[in-house]
Design an enzyme around this catalytic site. Structure first.
Site, short mmCIF file in Angstrom:
data_model
loop_
_atom_site.label_atom_id
_atom_site.label_comp_id
_atom_site.label_asym_id
_atom_site.label_seq_id
_atom_site.Cartn_x
_atom_site.Cartn_y
_atom_site.Cartn_z
N ASP A 16 0.88 -1.17 0.00
CA ASP A 16 0.00 0.00 0.00
C ASP A 16 0.91 1.22 0.00
O ASP A 16 1.36 1.66 1.05
CB ASP A 16 -0.91 0.00 1.23
CG ASP A 16 -1.80 1.23 1.29
OD1 ASP A 16 -2.28 1.66 0.22
OD2 ASP A 16 -2.00 1.76 2.39
N GLU A 75 -1.52 -1.44 -4.75
CA GLU A 75 -2.73 -0.65 -4.94
C GLU A 75 -2.45 0.48 -5.92
O GLU A 75 -1.42 1.14 -5.84
CB GLU A 75 -3.22 -0.09 -3.60
CG GLU A 75 -4.62 0.46 -3.67
CD GLU A 75 -5.19 0.80 -2.31
OE1 GLU A 75 -5.61 1.95 -2.15
OE2 GLU A 75 -5.20 -0.08 -1.43
N ASP A 147 -2.32 0.90 7.46
CA ASP A 147 -1.44 0.75 6.29
C ASP A 147 -1.12 -0.72 6.03
O ASP A 147 -1.15 -1.19 4.89
CB ASP A 147 -0.16 1.57 6.48
CG ASP A 147 -0.46 3.06 6.59
OD1 ASP A 147 -0.96 3.63 5.60
OD2 ASP A 147 -0.21 3.64 7.66
#
Length: 183
Positions: A16, A75, A147
């Site tokens: 991420d 992502e 996160d």
């Protein structure tokens, strides 16, 4: 599946990306089973952009060297109201993708909507819902930080083939808004 008919475990690293904090999550998959391996964050200090990007690149390489994943799921960038923030996030993504590619790993990219749909079953789920479902799907004692949870969710999405909890649309149909439509 191996030539002997056995199912082979696959290790997936989910990332991420963020310029200040990049979450990472590592899972093993064996068929439809998911097993938590590790998660955490790569943090950068305030300073010049090139140094921060190098910290991300080196951090991803270190995670890869430690956990030896077979694939990486990242992502995708969303367009922020602030164009400067979007550009910085894009550069952070570039650094983490370069870290994976420089280790000769395949990289898959998923939108936040795809990740949430895959893990929660709803593409507009709140961060807390993602954290809760990651905890349940991986049988964790505690909820991971936001996160790390997003990174683990990205890895889970990749393990599910980028599909939602309901799986793929059948042959001759397509999935839209949570239902299968005939073609």
């Amino acid at each position: 599946m191996s030539s002997a008919g056995r199912i082979v475990a696959t290790r997936i690293l989910g990332l991420d990306p963020g310029l200040r904090i990049t979450g990472f999550g590592v899972i093993d998959t064996l068929g439809s089973q998911l097993r938590y391996v590790a998660s955490g964050c790569i943090k950068t200090r305030d300073g010049e952009l090139p140094g921060r990007l190098k910290t991300l690149l080196d951090g991803v390489r270190e995670v890869i060297a430690t956990y030896q994943p077979d694939a990486v799921a990242v992502e995708k960038v969303f367009v922020n109201v602030n164009p400067q923030s979007t550009l910085l996030l894009g550069q952070a993504r570039g650094a983490v993708i370069c870290g994976a590619v420089s280790c000769d790993l395949p990289v898959a990219e998923y939108t936040a909507l795809q990740v949430k749909q895959s893990v929660v079953g709803y593409g507009k789920a709140a961060k807390e819902q993602v954290q809760h479902m990651v905890q349940r799907l991986l049988a964790l004692d505690a909820s991971p930080g936001p996160d790390a949870a997003d990174a683990l969710a990205c890895a889970i999405c990749h393990a599910h083939g980028g599909q939602g909890l309901g799986g793929q649309a059948g042959i001759g149909g397509r999935r839209r808004a949570g239902r299968i439509l005939s073609l």
